[in-house]
Design a protein around this motif. Structure first.
Motif, PDB file in Angstrom:
ATOM      1  N   GLU A   1       0.959  -1.348  -0.162  1.00  0.00           N
ATOM      2  CA  GLU A   1       0.470   0.296   0.499  1.00  0.00           C
ATOM      3  C   GLU A   1       0.870   1.074  -0.016  1.00  0.00           C
ATOM      4  O   GLU A   1      -0.247   2.090  -0.008  1.00  0.00           O
ATOM      5  CB  GLU A   1      -0.873   0.263   0.874  1.00  0.00           C
ATOM      6  CG  GLU A   1      -1.981  -1.675   1.366  1.00  0.00           C
ATOM      7  CD  GLU A   1      -3.308  -0.728   2.612  1.00  0.00           C
ATOM      8  OE1 GLU A   1      -2.659  -0.319   3.221  1.00  0.00           O
ATOM      9  OE2 GLU A   1      -3.196  -1.254   2.129  1.00  0.00           O
TER      10      GLU A   1
ATOM     11  N   LEU B   1       7.952   1.593  -6.148  1.00  0.00           N
ATOM     12  CA  LEU B   1       6.800   1.403  -6.663  1.00  0.00           C
ATOM     13  C   LEU B   1       7.710   1.045  -8.263  1.00  0.00           C
ATOM     14  O   LEU B   1       8.155   0.729  -8.517  1.00  0.00           O
ATOM     15  CB  LEU B   1       6.253   2.664  -7.768  1.00  0.00           C
ATOM     16  CG  LEU B   1       5.502   3.782  -6.137  1.00  0.00           C
ATOM     17  CD1 LEU B   1       5.513   5.698  -6.736  1.00  0.00           C
ATOM     18  CD2 LEU B   1       4.607   3.169  -5.521  1.00  0.00           C
TER      19      LEU B   1
ATOM     20  N   ASP C   1       4.944   0.551 -13.070  1.00  0.00           N
ATOM     21  CA  ASP C   1       3.902   1.631 -13.756  1.00  0.00           C
ATOM     22  C   ASP C   1       3.240   2.086 -12.356  1.00  0.00           C
ATOM     23  O   ASP C   1       1.807   3.410 -12.510  1.00  0.00           O
ATOM     24  CB  ASP C   1       2.325   0.135 -13.740  1.00  0.00           C
ATOM     25  CG  ASP C   1       2.601  -0.631 -15.396  1.00  0.00           C
ATOM     26  OD1 ASP C   1       3.189  -0.602 -16.558  1.00  0.00           O
ATOM     27  OD2 ASP C   1       3.200  -2.008 -15.135  1.00  0.00           O
TER      28      ASP C   1
ATOM     29  N   LYS D   1       2.351   1.859  -9.836  1.00  0.00           N
ATOM     30  CA  LYS D   1       2.143   0.928  -8.037  1.00  0.00           C
ATOM     31  C   LYS D   1       2.896  -0.037  -7.394  1.00  0.00           C
ATOM     32  O   LYS D   1       4.124   0.355  -7.833  1.00  0.00           O
ATOM     33  CB  LYS D   1       1.012  -0.211  -9.198  1.00  0.00           C
ATOM     34  CG  LYS D   1       0.323  -0.150 -10.004  1.00  0.00           C
ATOM     35  CD  LYS D   1      -0.822  -0.625 -10.952  1.00  0.00           C
ATOM     36  CE  LYS D   1      -1.519   0.149 -11.899  1.00  0.00           C
ATOM     37  NZ  LYS D   1      -2.866  -1.829 -11.888  1.00  0.00           N
TER      38      LYS D   1
END
Length: 396
Positions: free
Chosen positions: A238, A257, A260, A262
């Motif tokens: 998260e 990250l 992308d 994420k």
């Protein structure tokens, strides 16, 4: 203990466990390793309190597929977690008498046992500080009232906290409570007692003297391994992106990250594999100092930290060891250079793309936040011995 993400400047690790504040019943403090892991700087977005239940159940299920029947992990039912939940959420009332009355009611639940598998992990130290203050109030109130019944209830609570299945900080706190509650009982047993009271005191004495540091900590270390694995997985999964306003932010984003944008996902298989090695080390330890556990978790942390340097090809930028992350001047120079030189940025991004194991190395690195130190094991043993020393003279 629970700020899990990545930042640039590390605080120097203390050489030994912090000493608790000098109070009648000090709340134990976190491991010194808490301050050695890389963490996001304070101005970055904070994570919400992790709900660890999903990750915990996933890891437990993965481990259970390989564990022998007698070692399988059983997540206790919600009902059996009631003692711990009430203990860690209790607040002081408007008066000491009301506070003590509410706290003593926990003794009615002590027969159900104590386990921390409902804990989210966040804020445990704050919870234990509040609980410690409530115990202090209750102990003083019991002494003032001179109630043998309430003194026995306080001792039962302390005994259960000492034996709770996690976290180890709570076990350590329980030994302090146990010593003090036994002292309170000794103050009252000089007067003529009823037969039932004498029997209960003898039973309590036997229970305290039978306590084993090895057995208590083995159960709690199993919890620590599972909860730390679950929280690291969830927290890394998260990770909020930094704002990319500074070179530090840029570096954080590279680590946390994927391409992308994420959060990097830690493989449940890899997490469970590492957790299994730690559980095996806990079980293999035949001493309450748990040397096998210490050796294994140190090995995992080192593998993670060395791996991060390799995954990002940081050796070529002067990262001769992980200690370079502690050098603020070095890190400031490196991150500025990273932003100023597109070729360096491209090289590091390319290296990360070639090393999908970076997520696993980040996981291993963050185990440092949860490591239970040899200093803690030693202090727990001494504290338990003091409680047992008091219990020896509780009643003849």
């Amino acid at each position: 203990m629970l700020h899990l993400l990545v930042s640039l400047a590390l605080a120097a690790a203390p050489s030994e466990s912090p000493t608790p504040a000098a109070t009648a019943t000090p709340a134990p403090t976190a491991s010194p390793e808490s301050n050695t892991a890389i963490t996001l700087s304070p101005q970055k977005e904070e994570l919400t309190t992790p709900s660890t239940s999903k990750s915990l159940i996933e890891i437990a299920a993965k481990l259970n597929s390989t564990l022998p029947e007698q070692d399988k992990i059983i997540i206790p039912s919600a009902g059996s977690r009631q003692f711990f939940s009430l203990l860690t959420t209790m607040k002081k009332s408007s008066s000491n008498a009301k506070t003590a009355k509410a706290f003593l009611k926990l003794s009615d639940l002590s027969i159900q046992g104590c386990n921390a598998y409902s804990a989210s992990g966040s804020g445990n130290e704050l919870m234990l500080t509040e609980a410690s203050e409530i115990f202090k109030i209750t102990n003083a109130q019991v002494r003032r009232e001179g109630s043998m019944k309430n003194a026995q209830a306080l001792a039962r609570i302390s005994l259960m906290v000492t034996q709770c299945k996690g976290p180890v900080l709570l076990n350590r706190l329980g030994t302090s409570w146990l010593e003090e509650s036994v002292e309170t009982l000794k103050m009252m047993n000089k007067r003529k007692m009823k037969k039932d009271d004498m029997m209960r005191l003898r039973n309590l004495k036997e229970q305290v003297l039978a306590l084993s540091a090895q057995e208590i900590l083995e159960q709690s270390l199993r919890f620590e391994v599972l909860i730390s694995s679950a929280e690291i997985m969830k927290t890394l999964g998260e990770a909020p992106p930094a704002h990319a306003e500074t070179p530090e932010d840029v570096f954080n984003n590279l680590l946390l990250l994927d391409q992308d944008g994420k959060p990097r996902q830690v493989s449940i298989e890899k997490s469970a594999e590492i957790a299994m090695k730690l559980l095996d080390a806990v079980k293999a330890s035949k001493s309450p100092m748990f040397p096998e556990y210490t050796a294994e978790i140190d090995k995992q942390i080192k593998e993670g930290r060395d791996g991060i340097i390799k995954d990002l090809s940081l050796q070529d930028s002067g990262f001769t060891s992980y200690e370079k992350f502690r050098d603020e001047a070095f890190m400031d120079s490196f991150t500025k250079k990273l932003v100023a030189e597109p070729a360096l940025m491209k090289k590091i991004k390319s290296s990360i793309a070639d090393h999908p194991e970076l997520s696993t190395h980040l996981f291993q690195h963050h185990l440092a936040l949860y490591k239970v130190t040899p200093e803690f094991f030693e202090k727990f043993q001494k504290s338990l011995q003091e409680a047992q020393k008091e219990a020896k003279n509780l009643i003849k």
